[in-house]
Design a protein around this motif. Structure first.
Motif, short mmCIF file in Angstrom:
data_model
loop_
_atom_site.label_atom_id
_atom_site.label_comp_id
_atom_site.label_asym_id
_atom_site.label_seq_id
_atom_site.Cartn_x
_atom_site.Cartn_y
_atom_site.Cartn_z
N GLY A 1 0.84 -1.19 0.00
CA GLY A 1 0.00 0.00 0.00
C GLY A 1 0.87 1.24 0.00
O GLY A 1 2.08 1.16 -0.23
N PRO A 2 0.30 2.38 0.29
CA PRO A 2 1.08 3.61 0.33
C PRO A 2 2.07 3.60 1.49
O PRO A 2 1.88 2.87 2.47
N LEU A 3 3.11 4.40 1.37
CA LEU A 3 4.05 4.54 2.48
C LEU A 3 3.33 5.19 3.65
O LEU A 3 2.47 6.05 3.49
N ALA A 4 3.70 4.75 4.86
CA ALA A 4 3.09 5.30 6.06
C ALA A 4 3.38 6.80 6.16
O ALA A 4 4.49 7.24 5.88
N ARG A 5 2.37 7.56 6.55
CA ARG A 5 2.52 9.00 6.70
C ARG A 5 2.61 9.38 8.18
O ARG A 5 2.01 8.71 9.03
N PRO A 6 3.32 10.46 8.49
CA PRO A 6 3.37 10.91 9.89
C PRO A 6 1.98 11.28 10.39
O PRO A 6 1.17 11.84 9.64
N VAL A 7 1.71 10.95 11.64
CA VAL A 7 0.42 11.26 12.26
C VAL A 7 0.67 12.21 13.43
O VAL A 7 1.53 11.94 14.27
N PRO A 8 -0.06 13.32 13.51
CA PRO A 8 0.19 14.28 14.58
C PRO A 8 -0.30 13.79 15.94
O PRO A 8 -1.28 13.05 16.03
N LEU A 9 0.39 14.21 17.00
CA LEU A 9 -0.07 13.96 18.37
C LEU A 9 -1.12 15.02 18.70
O LEU A 9 -0.82 16.03 19.34
N ASP A 10 -2.34 14.80 18.27
CA ASP A 10 -3.42 15.77 18.40
C ASP A 10 -3.88 15.85 19.86
O ASP A 10 -4.35 14.85 20.42
N PRO A 11 -3.79 17.03 20.49
CA PRO A 11 -4.24 17.17 21.89
C PRO A 11 -5.71 16.79 22.08
O PRO A 11 -6.09 16.34 23.16
N LYS A 12 -6.54 16.95 21.05
CA LYS A 12 -7.95 16.60 21.17
C LYS A 12 -8.14 15.10 21.39
O LYS A 12 -9.18 14.67 21.88
N ILE A 13 -7.14 14.32 21.02
CA ILE A 13 -7.20 12.88 21.23
C ILE A 13 -6.36 12.49 22.44
O ILE A 13 -6.78 11.68 23.28
N VAL A 14 -5.18 13.07 22.57
CA VAL A 14 -4.26 12.71 23.64
C VAL A 14 -4.81 13.06 25.01
O VAL A 14 -4.78 12.25 25.95
N LYS A 15 -5.34 14.27 25.18
CA LYS A 15 -5.77 14.73 26.52
C LYS A 15 -6.93 13.90 27.08
O LYS A 15 -6.91 13.52 28.25
N PRO A 16 -7.98 13.59 26.30
CA PRO A 16 -9.03 12.73 26.84
C PRO A 16 -8.51 11.33 27.23
O PRO A 16 -8.97 10.76 28.22
N ILE A 17 -7.56 10.82 26.47
CA ILE A 17 -7.00 9.51 26.80
C ILE A 17 -6.23 9.60 28.11
O ILE A 17 -6.36 8.72 28.99
N GLU A 18 -5.44 10.65 28.28
CA GLU A 18 -4.69 10.80 29.53
C GLU A 18 -5.63 10.92 30.73
O GLU A 18 -5.38 10.34 31.79
N LYS A 19 -6.71 11.67 30.56
CA LYS A 19 -7.67 11.85 31.65
C LYS A 19 -8.34 10.53 32.02
O LYS A 19 -8.46 10.19 33.21
N LEU A 20 -8.76 9.77 31.03
CA LEU A 20 -9.40 8.49 31.29
C LEU A 20 -8.41 7.48 31.86
O LEU A 20 -8.77 6.64 32.69
N LEU A 21 -7.18 7.54 31.41
CA LEU A 21 -6.17 6.62 31.90
C LEU A 21 -5.92 6.85 33.39
O LEU A 21 -5.76 5.88 34.15
N ALA A 22 -5.91 8.11 33.81
CA ALA A 22 -5.73 8.42 35.23
C ALA A 22 -6.88 7.84 36.06
O ALA A 22 -6.69 7.46 37.23
N LYS A 23 -8.05 7.75 35.47
CA LYS A 23 -9.22 7.18 36.15
C LYS A 23 -9.18 5.66 36.18
O LYS A 23 -9.40 5.04 37.23
N HIS A 24 -8.87 5.05 35.05
CA HIS A 24 -8.93 3.59 34.94
C HIS A 24 -7.64 2.91 35.38
O HIS A 24 -7.67 1.78 35.89
N ARG A 25 -6.49 3.56 35.14
CA ARG A 25 -5.18 2.96 35.45
C ARG A 25 -4.29 4.00 36.14
O ARG A 25 -3.33 4.48 35.56
N PRO A 26 -4.62 4.39 37.38
CA PRO A 26 -3.85 5.43 38.06
C PRO A 26 -2.35 5.08 38.12
O PRO A 26 -1.98 3.95 38.44
N GLY A 27 -1.52 6.06 37.76
CA GLY A 27 -0.08 5.87 37.84
C GLY A 27 0.56 5.27 36.61
O GLY A 27 1.79 5.24 36.51
N VAL A 28 -0.24 4.76 35.68
CA VAL A 28 0.32 4.17 34.46
C VAL A 28 0.48 5.28 33.42
O VAL A 28 -0.50 5.93 33.06
N PRO A 29 1.69 5.52 32.93
CA PRO A 29 1.90 6.61 31.98
C PRO A 29 1.39 6.27 30.58
O PRO A 29 1.43 5.12 30.15
N LEU A 30 0.93 7.31 29.87
CA LEU A 30 0.57 7.16 28.47
C LEU A 30 1.82 7.42 27.64
O LEU A 30 2.45 8.47 27.76
#
Length: 463
Positions: free
Chosen positions: A368-397
């Motif tokens: 297929g096509p060559l893999a393209r860079p994907v941005p670390l979008d805060p709109k995706i990263v921040k909700p994941i970090e917040k939920l991770l703190a709730k579900h897996r306290p202390g585990v880093p993203l």
């Protein structure tokens, strides 16, 4: 149609009671694992039929479900299901899952690979980890939202496709991107490739967000020879020449490379460990030229692959008769190419390493096509970090570059960035993915369900 109608009647009676507990997910997961979807002996279309029964039982209709296949690959079909959102301006979210699996032979496995077995805290079976657990969670999410009459702001789409595991199969994700781009159009996709990693003893060390990946490319190396009668052997033998070339490929090490994502991965994941490996990971992130640290990190096969392009022999063929010198011998070399490196550059390097003019190195076709860079979008990263703190306290993203290949490259080619969220997790040995006795921790399935369902609802209601 009669089979669908019977299935609908049974499932309509049972779904409401099951929808809120893990037994519904386990039943779905079992059906997925126990339906053989390998390219050799299975059928993705048969599994898509079963998923459609469940979707219709939950209330999805003709307007919501799109089936697709092509005439010359009738067993490699898939489906797309859409849950409309309330907003007419917010772009949809796409959940992507491949339902095909790598082939498995019963005689090689300890257990039947196409029977879900729960034992020793794990689910065992082909596809339990790659990727029918996530498929089951995505399907379960669509069912729960429909049954609960949930109204997300964003439209939610699920595409279940075939062909991810086999380069010569009909690839559903590629077909959708090229033929039905409007059907799967989305602001972003949630796909495989993320998850998490344990210490091998059940403790989750990191939660991984898949951001970017290597490109999978297959090369063929081949030796040819006039051959002759086996009663008069000569050293100029195509099989021997191929063997010599394969040894050179085995011994060659591509140079270390890093991106911002992999530097962040080794720094954060290393800090979470607190052992000699962790110290080496931190040191290597700070100084990629630290050979002592690299030597330690290289002892972990996953980390080793994350640091460079890798090439490995996966298939061989040769000869034409028991009593004849071989006229041809060849091998498939599967390479996982680091972002920014071209397929042609890797081919040239293989030619240089083999250093034998009698051998040819060709690039039959790109997956297929060559893999393209994907941005670390805060709109995706921040909700994941917040939920991770709730579900897996202390585990880093930890953001990570996948060393495998996913169908996300086909989405990224049409402007849909693909992310692999945390949720499920694996052990350092890879849980038998693509190998023998594949497994997934029971907790990984159920805790992953809770985390990912909440993540989808949060992202689905995000402006």
């Amino acid at each position: 149609m009669k089979r669908l109608a019977v299935g609908l009647a049974v499932l309509l009676a049972s779904f409401p009671a099951q929808a809120q507990d893990n037994e519904a997910l386990r039943s779905l997961y079992q059906e997925l694992v126990e339906t053989d979807t390998s390219i050799t002996t299975g059928s993705c279309t048969a599994l898509a039929d079963k998923v459609e029964v469940r979707l219709r039982a939950a209330g999805y209709g003709d307007a919501d479900i799109t089936r697709f296949a092509v005439p010359d690959h009738p067993k490699e079909g898939g489906l797309v299901v859409v849950l409309p959102g309330t907003s007419k301006t917010l772009k949809p979210i796409l959940l992507l899952g491949h339902i095909d699996v790598v082939a498995a032979k019963r005689e090689d496995w300890t257990r039947d690979p196409y029977k879900l077995v729960e034992e020793k805290g794990y689910f065992w079976g082909r596809g339990t980890a790659d990727m029918k657990a996530l498929d089951a969670i995505w399907i379960d999410t669509m069912l729960r939202l429909k049954l609960g009459k949930a109204k997300l702001k964003r439209t939610l789409k699920l595409a279940l496709t075939c062909g991810e595991e086999t380069s010569w199969a009909f690839n559903g994700a590629k077909w959708l991107a090229e033929n039905k781009p409007d059907l799967i159009a989305a602001e972003f996709a949630l796909n495989e490739g993320g998850g998490g990693r344990t210490d091998g003893k059940g403790k989750l060390l990191t939660a991984n967000l898949h951001v970017g990946e290597k490109t999978a490319v297959n090369y063929r190396i081949e030796a040819t020879n006039p051959g002759g009668h086996s009663s008069a052997p000569v050293k100029d033998n195509a099989i021997y020449e191929l063997s010599d070339a394969l040894v050179k490929v085995r011994e060659f090490e591509f140079p270390l490379m890093m991106t911002d994502t992999t530097k962040a991965y080794f720094a954060r994941a290393g800090a979470a460990r607190g052992d000699d490996m962790g110290k080496a990971m931190i040191a290597l992130a700070a100084n990629p030229g630290d050979k002592a640290a690299e030597a330690i990190v290289n002892t972990d096969k996953a980390f080793h692959s994350m640091l460079r392009t890798t090439c490995v022999a996966t298939l061989i063929d040769g000869g034409h008769a028991n009593n004849a010198l071989p006229q041809r011998a060849g091998a498939n070399i599967n390479c996982r190419i680091f972002p920014g490196v071209s397929a042609e550059a890797v081919r040239d390097e293989l030619v240089r390493v083999i250093a034998d003019p009698r051998m040819t190195v060709t690039l039959p076709e790109l997956r297929g096509p060559l893999a393209r860079p994907v941005p670390l979008d805060p709109k995706i990263v921040k909700p994941i970090e917040k939920l991770l703190a709730k579900h897996r306290p202390g585990v880093p993203l930890v953001p990570m570059m996948s060393t495998g290949a996913t169908d996300g490259v086909f989405l990224e080619a049409i402007g849909i960035p693909s992310y692999g969220p945390p949720g499920t997790y694996s052990d350092p040995d890879g849980n038998g993915t693509h190998g023998l006795n594949e497994r997934l921790a029971v907790d990984a399935l159920y805790s992953g369900r809770a985390f990912l369902f909440e993540l989808v609802t949060v992202l689905g209601n995000q402006d």
